[in-house]
Motif scaffolding. Structure first.
Motif, PDB file in Angstrom:
ATOM      1  N   GLY A 142       0.806  -1.219   0.000  1.00 44.90           N
ATOM      2  CA  GLY A 142       0.000   0.000   0.000  1.00 44.90           C
ATOM      3  C   GLY A 142       0.839   1.269   0.000  1.00 44.90           C
ATOM      4  O   GLY A 142       0.370   2.327   0.417  1.00 44.90           O
ATOM      5  N   ILE A 143       2.074   1.185  -0.478  1.00 38.86           N
ATOM      6  CA  ILE A 143       2.953   2.355  -0.529  1.00 38.86           C
ATOM      7  C   ILE A 143       2.922   2.887  -1.951  1.00 38.86           C
ATOM      8  O   ILE A 143       3.392   2.234  -2.879  1.00 38.86           O
ATOM      9  N   GLY A 144       2.347   4.074  -2.130  1.00 36.45           N
ATOM     10  CA  GLY A 144       2.202   4.658  -3.454  1.00 36.45           C
ATOM     11  C   GLY A 144       3.513   5.118  -4.049  1.00 36.45           C
ATOM     12  O   GLY A 144       4.534   5.236  -3.358  1.00 36.45           O
ATOM     13  N   SER A 145       3.507   5.419  -5.325  1.00 38.44           N
ATOM     14  CA  SER A 145       4.698   5.794  -6.073  1.00 38.44           C
ATOM     15  C   SER A 145       5.380   7.031  -5.496  1.00 38.44           C
ATOM     16  O   SER A 145       6.599   7.080  -5.367  1.00 38.44           O
ATOM     17  N   THR A 146       4.620   8.032  -5.124  1.00 39.35           N
ATOM     18  CA  THR A 146       5.197   9.267  -4.579  1.00 39.35           C
ATOM     19  C   THR A 146       5.910   9.006  -3.264  1.00 39.35           C
ATOM     20  O   THR A 146       7.055   9.429  -3.068  1.00 39.35           O
ATOM     21  N   ASP A 147       5.256   8.269  -2.342  1.00 43.03           N
ATOM     22  CA  ASP A 147       5.879   7.930  -1.066  1.00 43.03           C
ATOM     23  C   ASP A 147       7.090   7.028  -1.271  1.00 43.03           C
ATOM     24  O   ASP A 147       8.111   7.175  -0.596  1.00 43.03           O
ATOM     25  N   HIS A 148       6.950   6.112  -2.186  1.00 40.08           N
ATOM     26  CA  HIS A 148       8.033   5.170  -2.473  1.00 40.08           C
ATOM     27  C   HIS A 148       9.297   5.916  -2.885  1.00 40.08           C
ATOM     28  O   HIS A 148      10.379   5.680  -2.352  1.00 40.08           O
ATOM     29  N   LYS A 149       9.172   6.846  -3.818  1.00 44.24           N
ATOM     30  CA  LYS A 149      10.334   7.593  -4.315  1.00 44.24           C
ATOM     31  C   LYS A 149      10.899   8.525  -3.249  1.00 44.24           C
ATOM     32  O   LYS A 149      12.105   8.760  -3.198  1.00 44.24           O
ATOM     33  N   ALA A 150      10.044   9.044  -2.383  1.00 41.17           N
ATOM     34  CA  ALA A 150      10.494   9.987  -1.361  1.00 41.17           C
ATOM     35  C   ALA A 150      11.223   9.311  -0.200  1.00 41.17           C
ATOM     36  O   ALA A 150      12.096   9.917   0.424  1.00 41.17           O
TER      37      ALA A 150
END
Length: 156
Positions: A142-150
């Motif tokens: 449940g970790i979205g792309s934006t959070d993942h990259k950050a």
């Protein structure tokens, strides 16, 4: 039909030569079994005891493309068929309030395994493992792309 793609050809150096077998999406089960038989695989052992069925192996190799079959030349006169799988193993670590390093394993996930997180890449995903990892985090954690990259760094 199965096609050959040489992964490495180095003669006279003691290096093992591998030839990867590729299967088209329309490869039928009968020709796949015939290829296994011709390669010296005893197909009667599939589905016995804890071994996967021939149908499951066909699906794994031809339909889902989750592994490769490599013809490996051991010496001048001997070849054998080997199955290889491309796996990305993930280690997620963080420090708690006491500054102790903690690692997320699959034990924390519903399956309850103690093993590290990992995903198997299909043929067409091998060159884009970071994208595959992003999809995995989104779908399973449940970790979205934006959070993942950050919040994640890659080390390999």
């Amino acid at each position: 039909t199965a096609s050959d793609s040489a992964l490495q050809t180095v003669e006279g150096t003691g290096v093992v030569v591998r030839t990867r077998k590729s299967f088209s999406d329309t490869e039928d089960r009968a020709s796949f079994v015939s290829f296994l038989d011709e390669s010296g695989v005893d197909t009667s052992l599939f589905g016995k005891g804890s071994a996967m069925t021939l149908e499951d192996f066909y699906k794994l190799v031809v339909v889902d493309k989750l592994c490769h079959l490599d013809m490996v030349q051991i010496n001048k006169d001997t070849c054998q068929l080997e199955r290889s799988v491309t796996v990305v193993r993930v280690s997620i670590r963080a420090r708690n309030a006491s500054h102790e390093v903690m690692e997320l394993t699959r034990k924390a996930l519903p399956r309850g395994d103690e093993k590290p997180l990992e995903l198997v890449l299909k043929d067409d995903q091998e060159d884009s493992w970071k994208t595959s990892l992003e999809r995995y985090f989104t779908a399973h954690l449940g970790i979205g792309s934006t959070d993942h990259k950050a919040h994640f760094n890659y080390e390999f």
